[in-house]
Every structure is written in structure tokens, then in C-alpha cells.
Design an enzyme around this catalytic site. Sequence first.
Site, mmCIF file in Angstrom:
data_model
loop_
_atom_site.group_PDB
_atom_site.id
_atom_site.type_symbol
_atom_site.label_atom_id
_atom_site.label_comp_id
_atom_site.label_asym_id
_atom_site.label_seq_id
_atom_site.Cartn_x
_atom_site.Cartn_y
_atom_site.Cartn_z
ATOM 1 C CB ILE A 55 -12.566 12.705 -15.851
ATOM 2 C CG1 ILE A 55 -12.176 12.004 -17.148
ATOM 3 C CG2 ILE A 55 -13.846 13.499 -15.986
ATOM 4 C CD1 ILE A 55 -13.197 10.968 -17.600
ATOM 5 C CG ASN A 99 -17.031 19.227 -13.611
ATOM 6 O OD1 ASN A 99 -17.235 18.939 -14.790
ATOM 7 N ND2 ASN A 99 -17.206 20.446 -13.137
ATOM 8 C CD GLU A 100 -17.219 14.484 -7.840
ATOM 9 O OE1 GLU A 100 -16.980 13.436 -7.198
ATOM 10 O OE2 GLU A 100 -18.081 15.309 -7.476
ATOM 11 C CG MET A 101 -14.540 8.958 -10.632
ATOM 12 S SD MET A 101 -15.020 7.515 -9.643
ATOM 13 C CE MET A 101 -14.339 6.187 -10.642
#
Length: 337
Positions: free
Chosen positions: A101, A143-145
Site C-alpha cells: 500500500i 507495508n503490505e495491505m
Amino acid sequence: MRFILFLFLLLSVGLATLQFWSWGIQPEVDVHLATNNAYDDTVPGPIQPIPEHHALDENLIALGRRLFNEKGLSPDHSTACANCHQPDHGGSDGLPVSVGIRDALGTINAPTVYNSSYNFRQFWDGRTDTLEDQVDGPLTHPNEMGSSWEHALTFLFTTATYQADFLRLFKDGLTADNVRHAIATYERSLTTPHSRFDRYLRGDKNAITDDERSGYITFQTLGCAACHQGASVGGNMFQKIGLFGNYFADRGDITDSDSGRYNVTGNELDRHVFKVPSLRLAIYTAPYFHDGSVPDLRTAIQLMAKYQLGREISENDIHLLIAFIGSLAPPLEALPR
């Protein structure tokens, strides 16, 4: 007295062999014997075929597939599980570390989602036991979704088709646990039982080439099968990177992610210990290793030989091993979606 001495020596050799295996090191193998065994259909090998069928609910798989591809689960509707696990990259994303994201960079290489149901633990450091538990990691990682269950459920509740599907498939309807279960069920359906090597294991001895068959023999005689075995050719044990040399000191720029399972257990013996990855889709999933620092399979094989087996191997052996690894995967277009 001589008989007792003989028994003592026999027991010592047996215990030493077991210790080698516990470290993930295979003792020297008689090449002639291993070669004969690899060609002898009556001798079980270290790799098993992936089951051709599963008993999963197709409606639940379909719901899980939608959720796996649903970008609305992230706050800005930009990122889904599928961003980092793409069929065209063998279930990974082709990047050293994933982009999440708001273009945030991850901290570790995304492993393939294919055949993940055969992993004895999930994530490189094995911090979760099940695919259901694994869902929370990418969903909530900043740092992902970069999401939360509060956001995810609110989004799903405002989408009428999701509500209807959950009510149809679950007595208690739309809940976080049921979202986890649907996504995990879809992931369990992502198996690859139709490679040429699986056909070979099931009895079609013409399914692989001579080089691929020789690569399988080389894979066994060099000791690679000590860590990469079973239906997934890996994914069923932990192992330290650097049994014969300090990989991390030689590479440099050590990060928190390099600590591996130590980050889970706090046990110094677990530093630089990781789940052994599956090789089933490795032909498609460059770059390699947990750090995504190895650009090609040839280099990955050389490094594994150096740091895990303590040896240099010939260019011909590398060629044969790559050929064998290629036979483990079906064509990209045949992968389940």
C-alpha cells in the site's frame, strides 16, 4: 567381547548418521547405489507426487478467490493478496521484496502461494501454523495491505453480494474467522499436481527427459534432498542458512529479517534459521532466497552448494539440476487461478 565391540561400533555409526540428518546434512552417498535407486521403480524416492484431487467446497473456493483478489480490503482499495502472489510469476511477484500500500516496500521476499497447504508452517520464519492464521499477516502489515479487520469487515458488510455469499456458506455469516477460512480454502486449492515430474512419479517413465532424470539423480547424490523432499520438495522443515560458511557476513547489510526464526523464538540457536522453501515452482519465482538477493537459479544453486553442502559443483551438475527443477512445475498457463 568382540560381538559387544561390534554392536558398539554399529550403534555409533547409526547415531552419527542420525545427527547428520538432524543438522540437515546428508552423509556422503554412494553415487552408483543412488543412481540405481533413482532408476529402480520399486525403491521409494524422497519426493512424492502431489495428490490429483481435493475435497474442498467449490463455492467456498470461489468466495476465497474473490477475497484473495479484493483490493477493497485495503484502506485505499489499492492492494489485494493477489498483488504479491501472481500466477504469471509462479505465485510470487518477481520482485526482491513486494510493493504494498502507498508504494511501501516489504521486508522479505514473497514466497509462492502455490502448494502452500503442504507447508508445515507459514511465512519464512514459521510464525503461524495454519493458512487461516497467516491471513492476518499481510492484511494488517503496514507495508503490505495496511488494513485492519475493522476496515475489512466494514467494507465487506457494505457489499451486498459478499453478505449473501457468507450467509449462504456459513451459519454465522460474515465474520473475520469466516473470511480467513474462505481465503485459506482458496489457497488450499492452489496445488500443481500435473507437472511432468508428477507424471513420472506416477509411473510414466517417459514424462521427463534424460537430463531431467539425471538432474533428479544429481539432486539426491549431492544431498539436496536432505532438505528438499516430500510432495512440495521443501516446506516441511527449518534449516539454518550457512552450515558451511557465513552467508550473511559474506553478503553484508544484515537486516532484522535475516534473523529468521530468532525473531519468533528469541532463541539464539534459531538465528538465521528459515523454513526450507518449496522448489515446486522455483523455475518461475526468481529472485531467490528470503532476501530476494539472488537473481537467477544458477546462482542460487551455486550458493546453496557452497553454504549448505560445503562444496563447489560443476556447470554440468548445475545444468542438470535446473533441468530437474524445471520438470517440477506445470506450464504457467496450466496453473490454477
